[in-house]
Design a protein around this motif. Structure first.
Motif, mmCIF file in Angstrom:
data_model
loop_
_atom_site.group_PDB
_atom_site.id
_atom_site.type_symbol
_atom_site.label_atom_id
_atom_site.label_comp_id
_atom_site.label_asym_id
_atom_site.label_seq_id
_atom_site.Cartn_x
_atom_site.Cartn_y
_atom_site.Cartn_z
ATOM 1 N N GLU A 87 8.963 -9.760 9.098
ATOM 2 C CA GLU A 87 8.809 -9.398 7.686
ATOM 3 C C GLU A 87 7.356 -9.150 7.288
ATOM 4 O OE1 GLU A 87 12.614 -11.640 8.110
ATOM 5 O OE2 GLU A 87 10.573 -11.947 8.821
ATOM 6 N N LEU A 88 6.415 -9.626 8.091
ATOM 7 C CA LEU A 88 5.000 -9.443 7.783
ATOM 8 C C LEU A 88 4.372 -8.279 8.547
ATOM 9 C CD1 LEU A 88 3.882 -13.179 7.575
ATOM 10 C CD2 LEU A 88 4.423 -11.618 5.691
ATOM 11 N N GLN A 89 5.188 -7.542 9.299
ATOM 12 C CA GLN A 89 4.708 -6.373 10.026
ATOM 13 C C GLN A 89 4.591 -5.197 9.062
ATOM 14 O OE1 GLN A 89 3.881 -6.640 13.395
ATOM 15 N NE2 GLN A 89 4.344 -8.781 12.966
ATOM 16 N N LEU A 90 3.489 -4.486 9.108
ATOM 17 C CA LEU A 90 3.295 -3.316 8.260
ATOM 18 C C LEU A 90 3.784 -2.076 8.999
ATOM 19 C CD1 LEU A 90 1.299 -5.532 7.146
ATOM 20 C CD2 LEU A 90 -0.070 -3.651 6.315
ATOM 21 N N SER A 91 4.192 -1.068 8.255
ATOM 22 C CA SER A 91 4.657 0.200 8.819
ATOM 23 C C SER A 91 3.605 1.268 8.569
ATOM 24 C CB SER A 91 5.967 0.640 8.164
ATOM 25 O OG SER A 91 6.955 -0.317 8.378
ATOM 26 N N TYR A 92 3.432 2.139 9.560
ATOM 27 C CA TYR A 92 2.445 3.206 9.417
ATOM 28 C C TYR A 92 3.024 4.357 8.598
ATOM 29 C CZ TYR A 92 -1.017 6.740 10.495
ATOM 30 O OH TYR A 92 -1.970 7.712 10.398
ATOM 31 N N ASP A 93 2.280 4.781 7.578
ATOM 32 C CA ASP A 93 2.646 5.925 6.749
ATOM 33 C C ASP A 93 1.659 7.042 7.080
ATOM 34 O OD1 ASP A 93 3.036 7.835 4.787
ATOM 35 O OD2 ASP A 93 3.110 6.403 3.135
ATOM 36 N N ALA A 94 2.116 8.033 7.846
ATOM 37 C CA ALA A 94 1.227 9.104 8.301
ATOM 38 C C ALA A 94 0.684 9.926 7.136
ATOM 39 C CB ALA A 94 1.953 10.000 9.292
ATOM 40 N N ALA A 95 1.495 10.156 6.109
ATOM 41 C CA ALA A 95 1.038 10.958 4.976
ATOM 42 C C ALA A 95 -0.124 10.273 4.254
ATOM 43 C CB ALA A 95 2.186 11.210 4.004
ATOM 44 N N ALA A 96 -0.069 8.956 4.132
ATOM 45 C CA ALA A 96 -1.139 8.202 3.460
ATOM 46 C C ALA A 96 -2.202 7.725 4.448
ATOM 47 C CB ALA A 96 -0.551 7.006 2.723
ATOM 48 N N ASN A 97 -1.936 7.874 5.738
ATOM 49 C CA ASN A 97 -2.826 7.405 6.799
ATOM 50 C C ASN A 97 -3.178 5.929 6.597
ATOM 51 O OD1 ASN A 97 -4.277 7.576 9.180
ATOM 52 N ND2 ASN A 97 -6.163 8.175 8.141
ATOM 53 N N SER A 98 -2.145 5.139 6.293
ATOM 54 C CA SER A 98 -2.360 3.701 6.110
ATOM 55 C C SER A 98 -1.115 2.931 6.532
ATOM 56 C CB SER A 98 -2.701 3.384 4.650
ATOM 57 O OG SER A 98 -1.591 3.631 3.814
ATOM 58 N N TRP A 99 -1.304 1.649 6.724
ATOM 59 C CA TRP A 99 -0.223 0.732 7.088
ATOM 60 C C TRP A 99 0.224 0.037 5.812
ATOM 61 C CZ3 TRP A 99 1.526 0.136 12.135
ATOM 62 C CH2 TRP A 99 0.807 0.845 13.096
ATOM 63 N N GLN A 100 1.549 -0.080 5.595
ATOM 64 C CA GLN A 100 2.035 -0.612 4.324
ATOM 65 C C GLN A 100 3.212 -1.551 4.514
ATOM 66 O OE1 GLN A 100 2.923 2.631 1.668
ATOM 67 N NE2 GLN A 100 1.061 3.717 2.202
ATOM 68 N N GLN A 101 3.336 -2.486 3.563
ATOM 69 C CA GLN A 101 4.494 -3.383 3.500
ATOM 70 C C GLN A 101 4.563 -3.941 2.085
ATOM 71 O OE1 GLN A 101 7.358 -4.167 4.103
ATOM 72 N NE2 GLN A 101 7.416 -5.494 5.872
ATOM 73 N N THR A 102 5.766 -4.022 1.548
ATOM 74 C CA THR A 102 5.978 -4.626 0.240
ATOM 75 C C THR A 102 6.730 -5.930 0.420
ATOM 76 O OG1 THR A 102 6.017 -2.460 -0.839
ATOM 77 C CG2 THR A 102 6.983 -4.300 -2.054
ATOM 78 N N LEU A 103 6.204 -6.990 -0.191
ATOM 79 C CA LEU A 103 6.821 -8.314 -0.123
ATOM 80 C C LEU A 103 7.140 -8.794 -1.530
ATOM 81 C CD1 LEU A 103 4.419 -10.129 2.373
ATOM 82 C CD2 LEU A 103 6.653 -9.126 2.884
#
Length: 159
Positions: A87-103
């Motif tokens: 649940e604490l792993q972030l996902s890569y968003d290529a369009a934003a060029n960033s790693w993201q996760q919502t908790l």
């Protein structure tokens, strides 16, 4: 490159090859198979699309990015400075060029760091400092918090 020429008509019946090579005649066994790619279709792998900035950005990214901190109010003991909690792993968003996760987090104060490639060997604290001081998050009420980590700056933002 597509030329716009019409696709040739296909025969209405297709003959299937026999089940074993022994059932083929000598001529069929020695003739190489025809290339199924129509002659007017070419794939250009050196085009600008193949080398888009998003492709380059991905190559500069780590294998994984995760949060680690005192998230035990949410995940119990498994959330206390864990290195592998899914649940604490972030996902890569290529369009934003960033790693993201919502908790979804309950009200409270949290301290955390960003782990790269699943271990403490590469971790980032406040202001993107490697092995730096913990990030702090103060929530006055239960909130959905989105964490965005930019690997090029090594810093994280929350919203």
């Amino acid at each position: 490159m597509l030329t716009g020429e019409p696709v040739p008509e296909q025969p209405s019946s297709v003959e299937h090859a026999p089940l074993s090579p022994e059932q083929l005649g000598e001529e069929a066994q020695s003739t190489p198979a025809e290339d199924p790619t129509p002659p007017d279709v070419a794939v250009d792998l050196s085009s600008a699309e193949a080398d888009s900035p998003m492709d380059d950005a991905w190559h500069d990214q780590p294998q994984s990015v995760a949060l680690s901190g005192d998230f035990d109010p949410v995940f119990g003991d498994a959330g206390h400075w864990s290195t592998d909690l899914r649940e604490l792993q972030l996902s890569y968003d290529a369009a934003a060029n960033s790693w993201q996760q919502t908790l979804q987090l309950p009200a409270g104060t949290y301290q955390y760091k960003v782990l790269v490639n699943g271990s403490w060997d590469e971790n980032y604290g406040r202001f993107g400092v490697r092995d730096g001081a913990n990030h702090e998050l103060h929530l006055l009420s239960d909130s959905a918090v989105t964490f965005r980590f930019d690997y090029s700056s090594k810093d994280i933002a929350t919203s």
